[in-house]
Design a protein around this motif. Structure first.
Motif, PDB file in Angstrom:
ATOM      1  N   ASN A  59       6.886  -9.945  -1.456  1.00 49.52           N
ATOM      2  CA  ASN A  59       7.746  -9.513  -0.349  1.00 49.52           C
ATOM      3  C   ASN A  59       8.766  -8.470  -0.787  1.00 49.52           C
ATOM      4  OD1 ASN A  59       6.524 -11.138   1.554  1.00 49.52           O
ATOM      5  ND2 ASN A  59       7.953 -12.827   1.286  1.00 49.52           N
ATOM      6  N   SER A  60       9.080  -8.418  -2.078  1.00 47.32           N
ATOM      7  CA  SER A  60      10.075  -7.454  -2.569  1.00 47.32           C
ATOM      8  C   SER A  60       9.528  -6.037  -2.619  1.00 47.32           C
ATOM      9  CB  SER A  60      10.570  -7.860  -3.958  1.00 47.32           C
ATOM     10  OG  SER A  60       9.545  -7.690  -4.928  1.00 47.32           O
ATOM     11  N   GLY A  61       8.204  -5.874  -2.501  1.00 48.23           N
ATOM     12  CA  GLY A  61       7.615  -4.542  -2.432  1.00 48.23           C
ATOM     13  C   GLY A  61       7.962  -3.675  -3.621  1.00 48.23           C
ATOM     14  N   SER A  62       8.379  -2.426  -3.330  1.00 47.66           N
ATOM     15  CA  SER A  62       8.646  -1.464  -4.402  1.00 47.66           C
ATOM     16  C   SER A  62       9.978  -1.732  -5.101  1.00 47.66           C
ATOM     17  CB  SER A  62       8.663  -0.038  -3.831  1.00 47.66           C
ATOM     18  OG  SER A  62       9.600   0.067  -2.779  1.00 47.66           O
ATOM     19  N   ARG A  63      10.801  -2.643  -4.566  1.00 39.42           N
ATOM     20  CA  ARG A  63      12.052  -2.965  -5.255  1.00 39.42           C
ATOM     21  C   ARG A  63      11.788  -3.815  -6.482  1.00 39.42           C
ATOM     22  NH1 ARG A  63      15.664  -6.866  -6.330  1.00 39.42           N
ATOM     23  NH2 ARG A  63      17.869  -6.287  -6.381  1.00 39.42           N
ATOM     24  N   GLY A  64      10.903  -4.821  -6.347  1.00 39.81           N
ATOM     25  CA  GLY A  64      10.677  -5.743  -7.442  1.00 39.81           C
ATOM     26  C   GLY A  64      11.812  -6.739  -7.575  1.00 39.81           C
ATOM     27  N   LEU A  65      11.600  -7.767  -8.380  1.00 42.48           N
ATOM     28  CA  LEU A  65      12.628  -8.770  -8.648  1.00 42.48           C
ATOM     29  C   LEU A  65      12.764  -8.957 -10.147  1.00 42.48           C
ATOM     30  CD1 LEU A  65      11.799 -11.497  -5.965  1.00 42.48           C
ATOM     31  CD2 LEU A  65      13.766  -9.956  -5.977  1.00 42.48           C
ATOM     32  N   THR A  66      13.996  -9.028 -10.612  1.00 41.80           N
ATOM     33  CA  THR A  66      14.227  -9.208 -12.046  1.00 41.80           C
ATOM     34  C   THR A  66      14.055 -10.684 -12.408  1.00 41.80           C
ATOM     35  OG1 THR A  66      16.596  -9.640 -11.835  1.00 41.80           O
ATOM     36  CG2 THR A  66      15.904  -7.324 -11.994  1.00 41.80           C
ATOM     37  N   TYR A  67      13.880 -10.927 -13.705  1.00 44.28           N
ATOM     38  CA  TYR A  67      13.761 -12.301 -14.192  1.00 44.28           C
ATOM     39  C   TYR A  67      15.002 -13.107 -13.821  1.00 44.28           C
ATOM     40  CZ  TYR A  67      13.599 -16.219 -17.448  1.00 44.28           C
ATOM     41  OH  TYR A  67      13.615 -17.477 -17.987  1.00 44.28           O
ATOM     42  N   TYR A  93      -3.265 -10.459 -13.830  1.00 49.06           N
ATOM     43  CA  TYR A  93      -3.142  -9.261 -13.005  1.00 49.06           C
ATOM     44  C   TYR A  93      -2.906  -9.589 -11.528  1.00 49.06           C
ATOM     45  CZ  TYR A  93      -4.356  -6.976 -17.262  1.00 49.06           C
ATOM     46  OH  TYR A  93      -4.338  -6.557 -18.563  1.00 49.06           O
ATOM     47  N   LEU A  94      -2.106 -10.640 -11.301  1.00 48.21           N
ATOM     48  CA  LEU A  94      -1.543 -10.865  -9.971  1.00 48.21           C
ATOM     49  C   LEU A  94      -0.179 -10.192  -9.867  1.00 48.21           C
ATOM     50  CD1 LEU A  94      -2.335 -14.605  -9.113  1.00 48.21           C
ATOM     51  CD2 LEU A  94      -3.699 -12.563  -8.720  1.00 48.21           C
ATOM     52  N   LEU A  95       0.467  -9.970 -11.013  1.00 46.93           N
ATOM     53  CA  LEU A  95       1.749  -9.263 -11.091  1.00 46.93           C
ATOM     54  C   LEU A  95       1.674  -8.234 -12.195  1.00 46.93           C
ATOM     55  CD1 LEU A  95       4.244 -12.313 -11.038  1.00 46.93           C
ATOM     56  CD2 LEU A  95       3.482 -10.979  -9.076  1.00 46.93           C
ATOM     57  N   TRP A  96       2.598  -7.289 -12.177  1.00 48.61           N
ATOM     58  CA  TRP A  96       2.813  -6.420 -13.335  1.00 48.61           C
ATOM     59  C   TRP A  96       4.311  -6.310 -13.557  1.00 48.61           C
ATOM     60  CZ3 TRP A  96       5.255  -1.537 -13.002  1.00 48.61           C
ATOM     61  CH2 TRP A  96       5.417  -1.017 -11.711  1.00 48.61           C
ATOM     62  N   SER A 110      -0.444  -3.724  -4.448  1.00 49.72           N
ATOM     63  CA  SER A 110      -0.723  -3.540  -3.021  1.00 49.72           C
ATOM     64  C   SER A 110      -2.104  -4.074  -2.654  1.00 49.72           C
ATOM     65  CB  SER A 110      -0.611  -2.062  -2.645  1.00 49.72           C
ATOM     66  OG  SER A 110      -1.519  -1.289  -3.409  1.00 49.72           O
ATOM     67  N   ASN A 111      -3.020  -4.189  -3.628  1.00 49.68           N
ATOM     68  CA  ASN A 111      -4.359  -4.727  -3.370  1.00 49.68           C
ATOM     69  C   ASN A 111      -4.301  -6.139  -2.796  1.00 49.68           C
ATOM     70  OD1 ASN A 111      -4.042  -2.993  -5.741  1.00 49.68           O
ATOM     71  ND2 ASN A 111      -6.273  -2.956  -5.799  1.00 49.68           N
ATOM     72  N   PHE A 112      -3.257  -6.898  -3.142  1.00 52.59           N
ATOM     73  CA  PHE A 112      -3.205  -8.312  -2.754  1.00 52.59           C
ATOM     74  C   PHE A 112      -2.188  -8.600  -1.650  1.00 52.59           C
ATOM     75  CE2 PHE A 112      -4.422  -8.848  -7.426  1.00 52.59           C
ATOM     76  CZ  PHE A 112      -5.782  -8.906  -7.127  1.00 52.59           C
ATOM     77  N   TRP A 113      -1.680  -7.555  -0.990  1.00 58.46           N
ATOM     78  CA  TRP A 113      -0.747  -7.800   0.111  1.00 58.46           C
ATOM     79  C   TRP A 113      -1.423  -8.658   1.174  1.00 58.46           C
ATOM     80  CZ3 TRP A 113       2.190  -2.596   1.366  1.00 58.46           C
ATOM     81  CH2 TRP A 113       3.158  -2.395   0.375  1.00 58.46           C
TER      82      TRP A 113
END
Length: 617
Positions: A59-67, A93-96, A110-113
């Motif tokens: 849901n964070s999209g192009s912002r991403g979330l930090t640890y 490879y569900l996240l990068w 975006s493949n898994f949106w």
């Protein structure tokens, strides 16, 4: 990826097949890891807190979330497992991820949106009334600009707006205040961010005034005002990523409990805590992006006892999701013989701005009621509204005969005898004078043509006239008396509006399990949720104590009675059971570590605070 890493990825999926060419390795590895069914199967086998983490990252999209942001969303007992889980998801490879500063930032593909949506387990309330802001924001922008035109908004020497001007604006937003007193303040902050960020306000001496850019836009492109506000907001909140915004708004097409909506928008504003329970929330507890969606008229709130219980996408929001253009509201103007005007907020901002400048508005609803009187009308004329705009005003409102004759009388009393400081341009060559009088680009920069003499120039377009004169070989001397205008100060509004946005760098392909726990802890300790003693404002202190109560973690404070001169500072380590902040003195109910009885602690006694994050002291 390097060739060596790419071979390792291929081997993980298919086992070793010996020497293969790079194109085949890439094709086969991609077909395996890009399989949505594989991703959905992995997601279904995860624990609830793991599924929540994956959903939040996507849901964070192009912002991403930090640890450090993600670790605040998991149960205290699972914090130690979070780092390994995130690393495993990157290897699947569900996240990068990428490194920024001393922490990691995690992104989805975006493949898994659409693969990792969390079904709501909360019951949506049935009894409630809806609160929708519609397009009142456009009207409020016009109203603030009219206050600036009348020079009612003054600036203090430190760059902040004077309290009187601030209060005038807030008191005018009565529709917003029906939700909360803080809602009107948030809307004003939103409007000032838009106006100052776009250069629509300037500072002249100690006053804020509309810039020529703002007045030009209202006159020529006012019908695009709402679309421009939305575009600006999209750039500020989503860095222009419209697809990300649409992805989140589509989730709100069906009614959602407010807790779901807050958690959905939390990814853009992680300064707010996650909401765990299905309950009504006051305005102050909503993430800023959710508040702004309501102000933009994109969502409506279901209200129960003055609190928000549910959220659903409004029709204008649905139209924008589908076409990028919000629906055009109804326009309506009625002028009555008693000098009252009934005007819908869907009317052109050009008309609304002129009305706000010339008359007094008596309500703040979808249908506005204006009262025309000589005092406010003449005051509006003195603000510098062009005479042509006043003539247009009469055509817009189509007044009855008695109102039309009175307006003409008021105009005559102001325009009938005028004193202006003007700039005269004299042309000695009568042939050149005749040519210039027939040159449209030149006459646009003039107010009046004086046969046999020259022109009266428009001050704001003098530079354009002089450029044309240079082509005729003239270089007249011009003595400048420009008004000293500066860009309006922005810092007061930006500090409460801007949200941290991690910087995306090169992907971490190697995914080594070498994260430095001490480095991550050091980064955490620099925040208000860290395990170092820190002094905090009352606002931040309350947020920390609420967080400690929610997750059940230990808190350490250094407490001292500020009134007693000889009082000694003592350290207390405790669990927070309740916050009682409704009336003075503000206290919290605590349980000292190692004891069973509970006691009260005055909030003003706390000098410094730290959080133990699940570890024993």
């Amino acid at each position: 990826m390097s060739k060596q890493l790419l071979r390792g990825v291929h081997a993980k999926a298919f086992g070793h097949k010996g020497l293969l060419n790079n194109a085949l390795i890439q094709s086969e590895a991609l077909s395996y890891f890009d399989d949505r069914r594989r991703a959905a199967d992995l997601f279904s086998k995860m624990e609830l807190w793991q599924r929540r983490c994956i959903s939040l990252v996507y849901n964070s999209g192009s912002r991403g979330l930090t640890y450090n942001e993600l670790r605040l969303t998991v149960p205290v007992g699972k914090v130690r497992d979070l780092q390994k889980f995130l690393l495993d998801m990157c290897r699947e490879y569900l996240l990068w991820r990428t490194s920024t500063g001393s922490t990691m930032v995690y992104y989805g593909f975006s493949n898994f949106w659409g693969c990792f949506g969390m079904a709501s387990e909360m019951e949506f309330p049935a009894r409630a009334k809806f609160a929708c802001f519609q397009n009142l924001l456009d009207w409020h922008i016009c109203l603030v600009l009219s206050y600036a035109l009348r020079k009612e908004l003054k600036v203090n020497t430190n760059g902040t707006i004077h309290r009187r001007g601030y209060q005038i604006c807030v008191d005018s937003f009565t529709s917003t205040k029906q939700l909360s007193e803080r809602a009107a303040e948030n809307e004003l902050s939103f409007i000032f961010n838009f106006l100052t960020g776009n250069g629509w306000l300037e500072q002249e001496d100690s006053c804020l005034v509309p810039s020529e850019k703002a007045l030009e836009f209202i006159r020529k492109n006012g019908f695009r005002l709402h679309q421009d506000v939305v575009s600006w907001w999209l750039k500020e909140r989503f860095r222009g990523d419209r697809n990300h915004c649409v992805q989140l708004l589509k989730i709100l097409e069906q009614p959602r409990p407010v807790a779901d909506a807050c958690n959905l928008l939390w990814v853009l504003d992680p300064t707010f805590r996650m909401v765990e329970k299905n309950k009504e929330l006051p305005w102050e507890y909503l993430p800023r992006p959710l508040r702004e969606l309501w102000l933009l008229g994109f969502v409506k709130f279901q209200m129960v006892d003055g609190k928000v219980a549910g959220v659903v996408l409004e029709q204008s929001g649905k139209d924008w999701v589908e076409t990028s253009i919000a629906s055009i509201p109804e326009q309506n103007i009625s002028c009555l013989p008693n000098f009252e005007l009934i005007v819908s907020t869907g009317t052109s901002p050009r008309v609304l701005f002129t009305l706000a400048s010339l008359s007094k508005v008596e309500n703040d609803e979808v249908f506005l009621r204006f009262a025309l009187n000589r005092e406010t009308y003449i005051q509006g004329l003195r603000c510098g509204l062009p005479e042509a705009e006043i003539e247009n005003f009469k055509n817009w409102i189509k007044p009855p005969e008695n109102v039309a004759s009175t307006i003409s009388e008021w105009n005559s009393s102001y325009y009938g005898a005028r004193v202006h400081t003007v700039r005269l341009l004299k042309i000695e060559d009568l042939k050149v004078l005749a040519e210039l009088s027939r040159f449209p680009q030149f006459t646009e920069a003039t107010t009046e043509y004086i046969p046999g003499y020259g022109f009266i120039l428009k001050p704001e377009l003098e530079h354009k006239a002089f450029e044309i004169l240079e082509n005729y070989g003239y270089c007249p001397f011009v003595e400048k008396h420009d008004v000293n205008r500066l860009p309006a100060p922005t810092e007061e509004w930006r500090k409460d509006f801007v949200v941290a946005w991690p910087e995306a760098k090169a992907p971490d392909y190697e995914l080594k399990d070498d994260a430095d726990e001490n480095t991550l802890q050091t980064a955490l300790n620099s925040t208000k949720y860290g395990s170092n003693y820190q002094k905090m404002s009352t606002f931040d202190l309350v947020k920390v104590l609420r967080y400690a109560k929610t997750v059940g973690t230990l808190v350490g404070v250094k407490a001292k009675d500020p009134v007693k001169r000889n009082a000694k500072e003592e350290e207390k380590i405790f669990f927070v059971h309740a916050l009682k902040l409704a009336k003075s003195p503000q206290v919290i109910e605590i349980q000292i570590y190692g004891k069973e009885e509970r006691e009260m602690l005055d909030l003003s006694f706390i000098q410094e605070v730290k959080v133990f994050n699940g570890k024993e002291p």
